[in-house]
Design an enzyme around this catalytic site. Structure first.
Site, mmCIF file in Angstrom:
data_model
loop_
_atom_site.group_PDB
_atom_site.id
_atom_site.type_symbol
_atom_site.label_atom_id
_atom_site.label_comp_id
_atom_site.label_asym_id
_atom_site.label_seq_id
_atom_site.Cartn_x
_atom_site.Cartn_y
_atom_site.Cartn_z
ATOM 1 N N SER A 131 0.844 -1.185 0.000
ATOM 2 C CA SER A 131 0.000 0.000 0.000
ATOM 3 C C SER A 131 0.887 1.246 0.000
ATOM 4 O O SER A 131 1.715 1.400 -0.892
ATOM 5 C CB SER A 131 -0.951 -0.050 1.206
ATOM 6 O OG SER A 131 -1.978 0.900 1.082
ATOM 7 N N ASP A 267 -9.571 -5.821 -4.413
ATOM 8 C CA ASP A 267 -8.959 -4.609 -3.873
ATOM 9 C C ASP A 267 -9.597 -3.415 -4.588
ATOM 10 O O ASP A 267 -9.335 -3.168 -5.775
ATOM 11 C CB ASP A 267 -7.444 -4.632 -4.102
ATOM 12 C CG ASP A 267 -6.725 -3.468 -3.426
ATOM 13 O OD1 ASP A 267 -7.373 -2.451 -3.128
ATOM 14 O OD2 ASP A 267 -5.506 -3.582 -3.204
ATOM 15 N N HIS A 296 -8.169 -5.105 -0.092
ATOM 16 C CA HIS A 296 -6.887 -4.409 0.015
ATOM 17 C C HIS A 296 -6.069 -4.865 1.223
ATOM 18 O O HIS A 296 -4.839 -4.984 1.139
ATOM 19 C CB HIS A 296 -7.138 -2.899 0.098
ATOM 20 C CG HIS A 296 -5.888 -2.086 0.185
ATOM 21 N ND1 HIS A 296 -4.980 -1.998 -0.852
ATOM 22 C CD2 HIS A 296 -5.376 -1.334 1.194
ATOM 23 C CE1 HIS A 296 -3.968 -1.213 -0.488
ATOM 24 N NE2 HIS A 296 -4.196 -0.805 0.747
#
Length: 321
Positions: A131, A267, A296
């Protein structure tokens, strides 16, 4: 027993992209492992911290990856910095009343580069992040301050998506309108984007999910600094590896770094095909698609679904595209 250190570097004056100054740049970091082993630089996500491994009392966010044998600390040494702007010990609005109003992804990465150099490292064997951490990996690779042998980018794309930025703006508005309670709402909203609808449907009844969301919001508003969260939302929105550059593909293509990208089904923020597209810039690239339904946050959960592929990638010495 491995060496374990949590400490703070003081790195002097630091000037941001916007021209603002941090007088005493502080970087909190965790080190665990054995000197002389391959160095793993771990980059944490938006609300994460430097405690990748942590302690028995406070286990780190990727401790299961290390203790589970996928990246055992008798094979590696691990270094993680708390990014500037985050409220867990590095310079931020939480500990510096004159902290810059504007902070970018490139600012936090440049601070990390100073930290790595201050600790005496010139080469990174494995650079890994998910991320916001995966975005840091891209910038570190582009800057070429260190020779990186292998890099792993999880659940991150070349620039923050319009979809993500829309949610970030709603979070800002909630905080500006509601203060601490707004921070709780912002966290609840964010949590919805981190998990898939399938995940929610399998875990909660309609009544249970309301209580769960409120619990997540209440926990966050008591553990995370409001001003720091606003700073990090700006950092996230600033991410665009192409901003002001026309040579990204050429720079990435000339690296001999072996790159693994990992995307997660469902995601919402960083779709798998866009994660894979990042890797296409590199000479040596492999992609793994994780077929779970978490969304995610898959990089923080269900390690047995994807960490074996990470383990295999790290063990490969001969590499073809």
């Amino acid at each position: 027993m491995s060496n374990y250190t949590v400490d703070t570097l003081h790195l002097g004056t630091f000037t941001t992209e916007s021209g603002e100054t941090i007088q005493d740049l502080q970087l909190r970091y965790e080190y665990v492992g054995y000197k002389g082993q391959p160095l793993v630089l771990v980059c944490h996500a938006l609300t994460g911290n430097h405690l990748t491994y942590g302690t028995d009392e406070q286990p780190g966010w990727w401790r299961e990856i290390i203790d589970g044998g996928y990246m055992p600390f008798h094979d590696y040494q691990f270094l993680t910095f708390n990014v500037i702007g985050s409220p867990f010990g590095s310079s931020s609005r939480a500990n510096d009343s004159k902290f810059p109003e504007h902070l970018t992804m490139r600012d936090i990465v440049r601070a990390i580069e100073l930290g790595v150099k201050a600790l005496g490292y010139t080469e990174i064997d494995i650079l890994i992040g998910a991320s916001l951490g995966g975005m840091q990996v891209m910038e570190l690779l582009y800057n070429r301050q260190f020779h990186v042998k292998k890099a792993v980018i999880l659940a991150a794309t070349a620039k923050t998506s319009s979809y993500s930025r829309a949610f970030n703006e709603i979070a800002r508005q909630a905080i500006h309108l509601g203060g601490t309670e707004g921070l709780s709402i912002a966290r609840q909203l964010g949590f919805l984007t981190y998990r898939s609808s399938k995940s929610y449907e399998s875990r909660f009844t309609p009544d249970e999910v309301v209580a769960y969301q409120k619990y997540q919001g209440d926990k966050f508003k008591s553990s995370f600094d409001l001003e720091s969260y606003l700073t990090l939302l700006d950092v996230l929105d600033s991410h665009d590896i192409y901003r002001g550059r026309d040579d990204v593909s050429a720079v990435f293509r000339m690296l001999d770094t072996k790159v693994l990208t990992i995307g997660f089904v469902d995601d919402l923020l960083y779709p798998d095909d866009q994660v894979e597209a990042v890797g296409q810039h590199f000479r040596y690239h492999r992609h793994f698609f994780v077929p779970d339904n978490v969304g995610h946050d898959g990089f923080l959960l269900n390690f047995n679904d994807w960490a074996p592929y990470l383990y295999h990638f790290l063990k490969v010495s001969r590499f073809r595209r």
